[in-house]
Enzyme design. Structure first.
Site, PDB file in Angstrom:
ATOM      1  N   CYS A 109       1.053  -1.269  -0.071  1.00 38.84           N
ATOM      2  CA  CYS A 109       0.007  -0.240   0.114  1.00 38.84           C
ATOM      3  C   CYS A 109       0.983   1.467  -0.118  1.00 38.84           C
ATOM      4  O   CYS A 109       1.231   1.709  -0.910  1.00 38.84           O
ATOM      5  CB  CYS A 109      -0.657   0.182   0.881  1.00 38.84           C
ATOM      6  SG  CYS A 109      -2.237   0.936   1.150  1.00 38.84           S
ATOM      7  N   HIS A 113      -3.217  -4.741   1.579  1.00 40.10           N
ATOM      8  CA  HIS A 113      -2.282  -5.113   2.924  1.00 40.10           C
ATOM      9  C   HIS A 113      -2.404  -6.794   3.474  1.00 40.10           C
ATOM     10  O   HIS A 113      -2.965  -7.634   4.754  1.00 40.10           O
ATOM     11  CB  HIS A 113      -3.556  -5.051   4.124  1.00 40.10           C
ATOM     12  CG  HIS A 113      -3.506  -2.926   3.875  1.00 40.10           C
ATOM     13  ND1 HIS A 113      -2.040  -2.300   4.966  1.00 40.10           N
ATOM     14  CD2 HIS A 113      -3.793  -2.252   3.268  1.00 40.10           C
ATOM     15  CE1 HIS A 113      -2.271  -0.847   4.392  1.00 40.10           C
ATOM     16  NE2 HIS A 113      -3.358  -0.713   3.715  1.00 40.10           N
ATOM     17  N   GLU A 139      -0.694  -8.085   5.910  1.00 41.49           N
ATOM     18  CA  GLU A 139      -0.299  -8.044   6.517  1.00 41.49           C
ATOM     19  C   GLU A 139      -1.741  -8.308   7.868  1.00 41.49           C
ATOM     20  O   GLU A 139      -1.775  -8.647   9.391  1.00 41.49           O
ATOM     21  CB  GLU A 139       0.203  -7.021   7.300  1.00 41.49           C
ATOM     22  CG  GLU A 139       0.410  -5.348   7.679  1.00 41.49           C
ATOM     23  CD  GLU A 139       0.117  -4.599   6.079  1.00 41.49           C
ATOM     24  OE1 GLU A 139       0.472  -5.359   5.129  1.00 41.49           O
ATOM     25  OE2 GLU A 139      -0.108  -3.551   6.138  1.00 41.49           O
TER      26      GLU A 139
HETATM   27  N1  GLN Z   1      -3.646   6.244   0.004  1.00 43.02           N
HETATM   28  C1  GLN Z   1      -2.242   6.627   1.279  1.00 43.02           C
HETATM   29  C2  GLN Z   1      -1.327   6.981   0.843  1.00 43.02           C
HETATM   30  O1  GLN Z   1      -1.122   7.891   0.210  1.00 43.02           O
HETATM   31  C3  GLN Z   1      -2.056   4.889   1.212  1.00 43.02           C
HETATM   32  C4  GLN Z   1      -2.855   3.972   2.189  1.00 43.02           C
HETATM   33  C5  GLN Z   1      -2.268   3.130   3.145  1.00 43.02           C
HETATM   34  O2  GLN Z   1      -1.695   2.463   2.807  1.00 43.02           O
HETATM   35  N2  GLN Z   1      -3.304   1.459   3.350  1.00 43.02           N
HETATM   36  O3  GLN Z   1       0.328   7.227   1.561  1.00 43.02           O
END
Ligand code: GLN
Length: 206
Positions: A87, A184, A186
């Site tokens: 992410c 994610h 994790e």
């Molecule tokens: N939208 C977040 C960002 O741009 C990432 C979201 C996440 O890691 N759950 O950093």
């Protein structure tokens, strides 16, 4: 060697969850090693692998830039150290990021993974969701993808392999020693992706 040294970048985000999943993955794979939370640049040179967790990419990037970690991480990954970015971690690894609403973003990026990402591609916090995805190419046919303000990958370079798509959007990729996911891993109790990553780290250090 006496075992692997795998770091989880511990600036902000899902640090504890990634550390736990990585420890479990080492154990279940029967691979010797330790998992360390990485808070300062001096810890980076001795790493065999690194996880950059989900969280807020602007915060993780900015603070890593200021404390000098970003440069060290970039050098290590460029010299072949495996890295898993989930992410926000995927965003940090990318070459370019734009936000679905705000547009082009000027935020510190590692610029190592030859992809352009769209932040918040599936909507904002309230649009978070879970979906079954597949990562057949790396031996994980079924996986629960947890998407939280998730980015998608909107452009890829020729050395980037697509590992997974969801609703026509690219959500997991691999480029040599670099693995990135929009979701994610994790936050599930399925250790498949962490086990895959730990094996990748082990294969580069055998
Ligand atoms: N939208 C977040 C960002 O741009 C990432 C979201 C996440 O890691 N759950 O950093």
């Amino acid at each position: 060697m006496s075992g692997l040294n795998i770091g989880v970048l511990a600036i902000q985000g899902d640090v504890a969850e990634n550390s736990f999943a990585t420890k479990m993955a080492l154990e279940e794979n029967g691979i010797e090693g330790v998992v360390r939370e990485i808070k300062s640049p001096e810890q980076i040179p001795e790493l065999n692998g690194l996880i950059i967790p989900g969280g807020e990419s602007t915060v993780i990037g900015q603070l890593s830039l200021v404390n000098g970690s970003l440069k060290q991480i970039k050098e290590k990954i460029s010299s072949g150290m495996p890295v898993l970015g989930t992410c926000a971690g995927l965003i940090l690894l990318s070459r370019k990021a734009k936000d679905r609403v705000v547009g082009e973003m000027d935020q510190p990026l590692l610029d190592l993974l030859d992809v352009k990402v769209e932040r918040n591609a599936f909507g904002r916090q309230r649009d978070s969701f879970e979906a079954e995805i597949s990562m057949e190419k790396i031996g994980i046919p079924k996986f629960k993808g947890i998407f939280i303000r998730a980015p998608s990958i909107v452009e890829i370079g020729k050395n980037v392999e697509i590992i997974s798509k969801f609703n026509e959007k690219i959500v997991a990729v691999k480029q040599g020693n670099i693995v990135g996911t929009s979701f994610h891993p994790e936050l599930t109790n399925d250790l498949s992706l962490h086990k895959y990553f730990v094996k990748l780290v082990n294969s580069k250090n055998a």
